[in-house]
Design an enzyme around this catalytic site. Structure first.
Site, mmCIF file in Angstrom:
data_model
loop_
_atom_site.group_PDB
_atom_site.id
_atom_site.type_symbol
_atom_site.label_atom_id
_atom_site.label_comp_id
_atom_site.label_asym_id
_atom_site.label_seq_id
_atom_site.Cartn_x
_atom_site.Cartn_y
_atom_site.Cartn_z
ATOM 1 C CG ASP A 69 -2.166 -0.775 1.025
ATOM 2 O OD1 ASP A 69 -2.434 -1.116 -0.131
ATOM 3 O OD2 ASP A 69 -2.878 -1.027 2.015
ATOM 4 C CE LYS B 45 -4.482 7.931 -0.292
ATOM 5 N NZ LYS B 45 -4.468 9.064 0.616
ATOM 6 C CG MET C 285 -8.044 7.235 7.991
ATOM 7 S SD MET C 285 -8.974 5.990 7.127
ATOM 8 C CE MET C 285 -10.131 5.490 8.393
HETATM 9 N N1 SAH Z 1 -3.736 0.492 9.530
HETATM 10 C C1 SAH Z 1 -3.174 1.774 9.814
HETATM 11 C C2 SAH Z 1 -4.183 2.885 9.659
HETATM 12 C C3 SAH Z 1 -4.695 3.012 8.253
HETATM 13 S S1 SAH Z 1 -5.786 4.352 8.052
HETATM 14 C C4 SAH Z 1 -2.591 1.766 11.229
HETATM 15 O O1 SAH Z 1 -2.819 0.836 11.994
HETATM 16 O O2 SAH Z 1 -1.842 2.675 11.532
HETATM 17 C C5 SAH Z 1 -4.673 5.631 7.544
HETATM 18 C C6 SAH Z 1 -4.628 6.704 8.612
HETATM 19 O O3 SAH Z 1 -3.760 6.303 9.658
HETATM 20 C C7 SAH Z 1 -4.074 8.011 8.119
HETATM 21 O O4 SAH Z 1 -5.060 8.786 7.495
HETATM 22 C C8 SAH Z 1 -3.626 8.650 9.420
HETATM 23 O O5 SAH Z 1 -4.729 9.188 10.132
HETATM 24 C C9 SAH Z 1 -3.139 7.443 10.197
HETATM 25 N N2 SAH Z 1 -1.695 7.283 10.065
HETATM 26 C C10 SAH Z 1 -1.033 6.282 9.445
HETATM 27 N N3 SAH Z 1 0.297 6.420 9.570
HETATM 28 C C11 SAH Z 1 0.482 7.542 10.299
HETATM 29 C C12 SAH Z 1 1.619 8.215 10.774
HETATM 30 N N4 SAH Z 1 2.847 7.762 10.511
HETATM 31 N N5 SAH Z 1 1.449 9.347 11.498
HETATM 32 C C13 SAH Z 1 0.217 9.823 11.753
HETATM 33 N N6 SAH Z 1 -0.905 9.223 11.335
HETATM 34 C C14 SAH Z 1 -0.779 8.099 10.619
#
Ligand code: SAH
Length: 544
Positions: free
Chosen positions: A42, A64, A180
């Protein structure tokens, strides 16, 4: 630990890649990456993570695409997993953070189950906890919070039945982590205060959490919407609300690391680069591994076998790099011999990293000159040899095919018999994605480049599309050359060398970087930027 090399291993592994810092990968994740035939990944997977994978594995990006942020439809991803699995390949489906935290991991597992494909889930460190942790915000704390709740701020208006009830959520937990989308942040904050959370409740937005570009903005429920409107946070970002945000001032830890926030290009060969990357990560920097060189067997293998058969005839072996040590032992073992074959032969090395590598094979070098150059080695040999004149020495010098002749010439001038033995060859890693590097450099996403040999620099120029296009982007980063030979290559190209460490070693480079950061990251002004650059050499002189 169950290894995916086992017969009963799952065919598809749904793997969490963690939130950004590759050091947060799990041991299972690394094992599955090493054994994968196909990796379907991803948008938020750090490139370094993919470097840990088996080099032959096929990598398929389904995140994306470009500015329109279109992703491969979920059905297509599901089908792709099934097709790859049915073709008998081991599939790693990599997702940012944890696969089951807003990662559609559940849907993908259902699809695999329906198609009777054996699968496993390898949880990852979720950004919902790790990004706050790196921002020094504990999601729970006995003094301030006994619960936390993770919720999506991204509402899909077409899915009324899944609407988030912010009024209910407001008081359901002490700490709220919102993942998100920030489009609705104003109405979310209003809903939370309307439901009884104080407008003064501390809140923070964390962007790029756990990576070198992590930015934390602190606010309150009342001030958050206007702050975000003025400074829209770069993706990925999350929001955390609750009294625990106050602890940040007291326990901030990651931002105090010596190289925190630095993005560093590591253009070494993959195996050596991985070691450098680990050292950089431990100091808080984010490495960008970009192997410009590849080490391959030299043209003349017969000469190596002959030299190994005749080891007893030499009274010195000289190594000038850790690579030479590794390749020499590789050939020794390939000839079914081991360290005992060195017999009474004495060993001299240039550089502490070379010495350390030799110890790894159980050999303690007899001579390690204090300075890292050929002249110092010759002096040290003379001092060590005592009354035995240089003309009685028989020296074997295993090294790169394209190595320099300073040491052999100097020893020959003393009457020494020296056999130069190429044990490996350095070639351009044509598989490296030069266009991705060019884009990252052009966007100012790389702060520093560490060049450990002339070929790392020359080959980077080649991979950037040659001298003219490389010039447009190379000077955007601070350039570090490990020693004078590499520095003169950089200068020949017309660039300035910003940092030259005291010694030719990675540890010395890291010390120099630490001083540079603590001195405010300022590079001495030189005339290179304004004076005319030397003409680009013809392309064929660049590789090697
Ligand atoms: N499965 C992922 C989340 C996926 S949804 C997890 O467990 O982290 C994607 C969202 O995760 C983004 O829009 C953001 O809100 C958050 N996110 C993912 N990586 C991030 C990071 N390094 N710092 C801050 N927010 C993050």
């Amino acid at each position: 630990m169950v290894s995916s090399g086992d017969k009963n291993a799952a065919v598809v592994s749904l793997v969490g890649a963690g939130p950004g810092d590759p050091g947060l990968l799990t041991l299972h994740a690394v094992d599955r990456l090493r054994n994968a035939d196909v990796i379907i990944y991803d948008h938020l997977i750090p490139p370094f993570v993919l470097e840990l994978a088996n080099a032959a594995a096929q990598r398929i990006y389904v995140g994306k695409w470009g500015a329109e942020t279109r992703a491969m439809p979920q059905e297509a991803i599901n089908d792709l997993m099934v097709v790859c699995a049915k073709s008998g390949r081991r599939v790693v489906r990599m997702k940012g953070g944890d696969p089951f935290v807003f990662g559609r991991g559940g849907e993908e597992a259902s699809h695999l189950a329906a198609h009777k494909i054996p699968f496993e889930i390898i949880p990852g460190v979720t950004s919902a906890i790790a990004a706050p942790a790196y921002a020094a915000i504990p999601v729970t704390d006995r003094r301030l919070s006994s619960s936390f709740l993770v919720v999506t701020g991204h509402e899909n208006p077409e899915r009324v039945e899944r609407r988030v009830d912010w009024g209910r959520i407001a008081n359901a937990a002490d700490t709220l982590v919102i993942l998100m989308g920030f489009q609705q942040i104003e109405s979310i904050c209003l809903a939370l205060t309307a439901a009884g959370r104080s407008p003064d409740t501390p809140a923070a937005v964390i962007s790029g959490g756990t990576g070198a570009r992590q930015v934390v903005v602190e606010a309150t429920l009342a001030t958050l919407p206007s702050i975000l409107a003025q400074h829209p946070p770069p993706a990925p970002s999350l929001c955390i609300v609750g009294d625990v945000v106050r602890l940040r001032k007291e326990i901030n830890w990651v931002e105090t690391r010596p190289l925190w926030g630095l993005r560093v290009l590591v253009p070494q060969s993959r195996d050596q680069g991985l070691v450098t990357c680990e050292k950089l990560m431990n100091l808080g920097a984010e490495p960008v591994l970009f192997p410009t060189i590849q080490l391959v067997p030299p043209a003349d293998i017969a000469a190596i076998k002959l030299a190994i058969k005749s080891l007893a005839e030499y009274n010195w072996i000289v190594f000038s790099s850790a690579n030479a040590v590794d390749w020499f032992f590789r050939w020794l073992f390939e000839c079914d011999q081991d360290t005992r074959s060195l017999g009474t032969c004495r060993v001299a090395v240039i550089g502490s990293a070379t010495a350390a590598r030799l110890r790894h094979y159980g050999v303690i070098p007899d001579v390690v000159p204090a300075q890292f150059h050929a002249e110092a080695l010759v002096d040290a040999l003379i001092a060590h040899a005592g009354p035995a004149p240089a003309s009685t020495w028989r020296v074997l010098f295993p090294r790169a095919e394209e190595g320099r002749d300073v040491l052999p010439q100097r020893l020959r001038s003393l009457g020494t018999s020296i056999d130069v033995l190429p044990v490996y060859r350095t070639v351009l890693n044509a598989a490296a994605d030069g266009r991705a590097l060019e884009a990252a450099l052009a966007a100012g996403q790389i702060d520093v480049g560490i060049f450990t040999s002339p070929s790392t620099f020359r080959n980077m120029v080649e991979l950037l599309g040659g001298c003219d296009s490389a010039r447009a982007v190379i000077d955007k980063m601070t350039l570090v050359a490990i020693g004078e030979t590499t520095a003169s290559e950089v200068r020949k190209f017309g660039s300035r060398v910003d940092i030259l460490p005291a010694e030719s070693s990675i540890d010395s480079v890291l010390d120099a970087l630490k001083s540079w950061v603590s001195a405010g990251r300022t590079n001495a002004a030189t005339d290179v930027g304004t004076s005319p650059k030397p003409k680009c050499p013809p392309n064929d002189t660049l590789v090697g």
